[in-house]
Design an enzyme around this catalytic site. Structure first.
Site, PDB file in Angstrom:
ATOM      1  N   LYS A 221      76.077 -17.368  39.775  1.00  0.00           N
ATOM      2  CA  LYS A 221      75.132 -16.571  40.896  1.00  0.00           C
ATOM      3  C   LYS A 221      73.765 -16.876  40.978  1.00  0.00           C
ATOM      4  CE  LYS A 221      77.706 -12.248  40.407  1.00  0.00           C
ATOM      5  NZ  LYS A 221      77.723 -10.863  40.051  1.00  0.00           N
ATOM      6  N   ARG A 258      82.780 -12.837  32.778  1.00  0.00           N
ATOM      7  CA  ARG A 258      83.324 -13.116  33.689  1.00  0.00           C
ATOM      8  C   ARG A 258      82.981 -14.647  34.124  1.00  0.00           C
ATOM      9  NH1 ARG A 258      83.476 -12.403  39.521  1.00  0.00           N
ATOM     10  NH2 ARG A 258      85.607 -11.997  40.298  1.00  0.00           N
TER      11      ARG A 258
END
Length: 277
Positions: A221, A258
């Site tokens: 991210k 994740r």
């Protein structure tokens, strides 16, 4: 606080006394870091099997990008992308399968095909029928903090809002007849949050792990890049930085991380487990 460290996902009981890695299988053309890499079911299934061999405990299969500015996808197209991958994997691996969707019909079809978890980034707000699907199938559910607009980043206290929102989502789930043991929460790093917001949440994970098992999705991210690790050109966080966030999260109580880089993440968590004894 939930005392039993079990995530009940249909007939699968996931033991959360140790951290688990959720591998990402994006079957989308436009996901922020790996869109278009697995354009057909055959290659996506092969990739999922590689992630399973690399140490994934769960495979999360998604057919719609949730990045800011992503285009809309019809339900029919989402089903076309997701179902063959679920069907292909279920016959070839014992790894638990998750479907990353906010549509009840997609969730129901994926569960019928062999998925055991619904990863709903809209925590039931995207489809009024989602709670019934989870209740009726006994699927595990990931409840994620997000806002309708990625640009809505005005918070008085981001960690406090995330906690309150997820507590309310858990209460709603239980009010809909969904078992407490089926629920995992995700603070939604990067969803309508700045880098400072993400850091504040990570520093206060202890508050979240008190209410339910926590899943952290930080892999690649943008905020990881903004912390100094990643590709400026591509706008994504690097794997080393992503693994660092995974390790931090597990050390502060997260039950599931994740990840795109499953092998590196799984190796890091095995070392952490060995050091903890």
């Amino acid at each position: 606080m939930r005392t039993e460290k079990i995530w009940q996902c249909r007939d699968r009981r996931i033991d959360l006394s140790r951290p688990h890695v959720m591998g990402i299988v994006n079957v989308t053309p436009d996901s922020f870091s790996d869109g278009g890499q697995w354009p057909d079911a055959e290659r996506a299934v092969a990739y999922g099997l590689t992630l399973a061999a690399d140490g994934a405990d769960i495979l999360d299969i998604g057919g719609v990008s949730t990045r800011p500015g992503a285009g809309t996808v019809s339900e029919a197209e989402e089903l076309r992308r997701v179902l063959p991958v679920v069907q292909g994997l279920v016959g070839q691996t014992q790894v638990v399968l998750s479907v990353d969707t906010s549509r009840a019909n997609v969730a129901r079809a994926a569960i019928k095909s062999g998925a055991s978890i619904v990863n709903d980034v809209m925590r039931f707000d995207g489809d009024d029928a989602m709670a019934a699907v989870v209740r009726e199938t006994g699927a595990g559910i990931v409840l994620t903090h997000s806002r309708p607009s990625h640009d809505d980043t005005d918070y008085a206290d981001v960690a406090a809002e995330v906690q309150t929102t997820l507590e309310n989502a858990l209460a709603y789930a239980q009010g809909q007849g969904i078992a407490e043991a089926a629920c995992v929460i995700d603070p939604g790093l990067g969803f309508a949050k700045t880098t400072a917001h993400n850091v504040a949440i990570l520093k206060r994970l202890d508050c979240l792990v008190e209410i339910a098992p926590v899943l952290i999705g930080a892999s690649r991210k943008r905020f990881v890049r903004e912390l100094g690790v990643g590709s400026e050109e591509l706008g994504v966080g690097g794997e080393g930085g992503s693994i660092a966030v995974a390790v931090w999260s597990v050390l502060h109580g997260a039950a599931i991380v994740r990840a795109h880089d499953v092998k590196g993440t799984a190796e890091a968590l095995r070392v952490i487990g060995a050091l903890r004894g």
